[in-house]
Design a protein around this motif. Sequence first.
Motif, mmCIF file in Angstrom:
data_model
loop_
_atom_site.group_PDB
_atom_site.id
_atom_site.type_symbol
_atom_site.label_atom_id
_atom_site.label_comp_id
_atom_site.label_asym_id
_atom_site.label_seq_id
_atom_site.Cartn_x
_atom_site.Cartn_y
_atom_site.Cartn_z
ATOM 1 N N THR A 61 65.605 67.386 -23.525
ATOM 2 C CA THR A 61 65.527 66.029 -23.000
ATOM 3 C C THR A 61 64.129 65.867 -22.435
ATOM 4 O OG1 THR A 61 66.191 66.531 -20.711
ATOM 5 C CG2 THR A 61 67.959 66.221 -22.322
ATOM 6 N N ASP A 62 63.816 64.694 -21.876
ATOM 7 C CA ASP A 62 62.497 64.518 -21.276
ATOM 8 C C ASP A 62 62.342 65.318 -19.989
ATOM 9 O OD1 ASP A 62 64.286 63.012 -19.842
ATOM 10 O OD2 ASP A 62 62.953 61.285 -19.593
ATOM 11 N N ARG A 63 63.445 65.937 -19.490
ATOM 12 C CA ARG A 63 63.380 66.703 -18.245
ATOM 13 C C ARG A 63 63.687 68.180 -18.422
ATOM 14 N NH1 ARG A 63 66.874 63.384 -13.888
ATOM 15 N NH2 ARG A 63 66.135 65.067 -12.540
ATOM 16 N N LEU A 64 64.389 68.548 -19.481
ATOM 17 C CA LEU A 64 64.863 69.920 -19.642
ATOM 18 C C LEU A 64 64.240 70.570 -20.870
ATOM 19 C CD1 LEU A 64 66.815 72.140 -18.654
ATOM 20 C CD2 LEU A 64 68.550 71.139 -20.165
ATOM 21 N N SER A 65 63.658 71.761 -20.691
ATOM 22 C CA SER A 65 63.010 72.459 -21.797
ATOM 23 C C SER A 65 63.317 73.946 -21.746
ATOM 24 C CB SER A 65 61.491 72.247 -21.764
ATOM 25 O OG SER A 65 60.943 72.811 -20.576
ATOM 26 N N MET A 66 63.054 74.608 -22.860
ATOM 27 C CA MET A 66 63.234 76.053 -22.979
ATOM 28 C C MET A 66 61.976 76.642 -23.578
ATOM 29 S SD MET A 66 66.203 78.086 -25.090
ATOM 30 C CE MET A 66 66.187 79.889 -25.232
ATOM 31 N N ASN A 67 61.616 77.858 -23.133
ATOM 32 C CA ASN A 67 60.375 78.499 -23.578
ATOM 33 C C ASN A 67 60.630 79.951 -23.954
ATOM 34 O OD1 ASN A 67 57.862 80.307 -22.671
ATOM 35 N ND2 ASN A 67 57.084 78.359 -23.415
ATOM 36 N N VAL A 68 59.995 80.385 -25.031
ATOM 37 C CA VAL A 68 60.009 81.788 -25.434
ATOM 38 C C VAL A 68 58.568 82.258 -25.532
ATOM 39 C CG1 VAL A 68 60.678 83.451 -27.199
ATOM 40 C CG2 VAL A 68 62.169 81.512 -26.711
ATOM 41 N N GLY A 69 58.231 83.329 -24.815
ATOM 42 C CA GLY A 69 56.877 83.869 -24.825
ATOM 43 C C GLY A 69 56.848 85.269 -25.415
ATOM 44 N N VAL A 70 55.943 85.478 -26.382
ATOM 45 C CA VAL A 70 55.830 86.775 -27.067
ATOM 46 C C VAL A 70 54.400 87.284 -26.889
ATOM 47 C CG1 VAL A 70 56.108 88.015 -29.241
ATOM 48 C CG2 VAL A 70 57.545 86.010 -28.755
ATOM 49 N N PRO A 71 54.185 88.302 -26.038
ATOM 50 C CA PRO A 71 52.827 88.811 -25.805
ATOM 51 C C PRO A 71 52.480 90.002 -26.698
ATOM 52 C CG PRO A 71 54.314 89.682 -24.144
ATOM 53 C CD PRO A 71 55.158 88.846 -25.073
ATOM 54 N N PHE A 72 51.202 90.102 -27.014
ATOM 55 C CA PHE A 72 50.659 91.248 -27.753
ATOM 56 C C PHE A 72 49.467 91.776 -26.946
ATOM 57 C CE2 PHE A 72 52.670 88.475 -30.795
ATOM 58 C CZ PHE A 72 53.398 89.342 -31.600
#
Length: 493
Positions: A61-72
């Motif tokens: 939604t315009d307020r709710l988000s999800m994030n996936v971070g993959v570091p190298f």
Amino acid sequence: MFGSSNPYSQAGETQVNISTRNLRSSDHYNGTVEQVARQTADTFVVNLQHMVDVSVSHNFTDRLSMNVGVPFLNSSWGIPMPLAGGRAARVDQVGRGLGDISVSGRAWLLPTARFRSGNIAVGVGFKMPTGNPDAKATFPNIAGTNPQLKPVDQSVQPGDGGWGLTMDVSGFKRIRYATLFGSASYLANPRDHNNTTAIGYNISAAAVPPISADGTSYNSVPDQFMARLGGAVPIGKTGFACSLAWRVEGLPRYDLIGQSHGFRRPGVEMFVEPGVSYAKGSHVYSVQIPVGYYRNRFPNPYTGNKGDATFPKYIVLASYGYRFGGTSKPNASLTAIAAPAPRAIAAGGSLKPFKLKTLDGAPRTLANVLGKATLVVFFYPTCPFCNAAAPEIQRLHDTYKAQGLSVVYINTYPSEEKLVPGWLDTHRYTVPVLVGARLDDMQRDYGVEATPTHYLLDAKGQVLSKHSGYQAGDSVALEQEIKNALKIAGPTR
């Protein structure tokens, strides 16, 4: 992006971000005192850190988000072996590979359509132990003899071997010529220590190094923290913004959850962080260079051993972001309860005459603002999609004013009239704004069901077209309609 006209993302929008972090640490500190003797004797450590993080965030939604971070990671830690050999005897321990992947959710606390000038977001997630906490390399002991395959230093291990809880908070506040921002994040690692032997054990000259009773023969799985506080200023309408922030990051002496045994280098460093960013369309580029001014190596937990640690003089941070997707419906904002039934105004019909005021209090009617063609835009200053459309509205005004186009904004929210002067000054807009309208009148008499809503009129006030909401590219069709209207009206005399 702080400093841009729209810090929010649309529902359904996805952003891919690639960021890098690069530093060199070689200055040793014990507490807040620099150990200059390490430099003089040429026994200092050189720690090089290079990380690339690929993250994908999606707005549900315009307020709710999800994030996936993959570091190298690709890092090295080196010290002379033997110490008396100086820099010519330096041996680097290299750790590289996939780091610990994190997944988090984030939400704006306040409605984004109404709180355009400031908001606070909170996030929570988890870190997975996907990075190798036991990466190995071949190196000798501190005496420079007996090279063997052993775990590299804790600081260059791709992972820490523990599941973690991530927590963050961030916010922004727009002021007249800038945006103030702040953020803080904390990684809580409940695991006490992993099973990887620590650097003191691995470089020991003893034939069979003893396992320390205090547990420091194994690497700890420490918490981490970071915070920023600063401001960003847009550079005209170039898409560039400059920022200046205070930054602090480090490892605490004791963990928030669980015990804190094992070897760690707890401490904190504070920075002054200048930066620059550039946004164009769906692309955002940024560079920040935090410059350290305060360093403090805390004593080890439980043992109280002061130890020492290296700190960087500065860090180089760079990122590139790309946004795509988003709602398939026109981007629009309008908050109203029990709105009156709108009056339908079809092309060829007449726009109802209005009696409003300028910001100086001078009366204005529809007849006063009519040109050869007239663009009437219903908006309010904190409407995110109005702000997204505003640069194009200003461009059309500047381009076709001399040919007879008249453009005027009508503010739909009386409570936001006081924000209009600052909004115009901040963005350097010159399109006139009329105030004094009531929201229910706008909805009933002009069919304003979403913002922005614009009407294109001919010289007599007849409606040529109407459009509600905004998406990138809308201005192409509108500009052609304006050209056609001006051509039909004939040349300006």
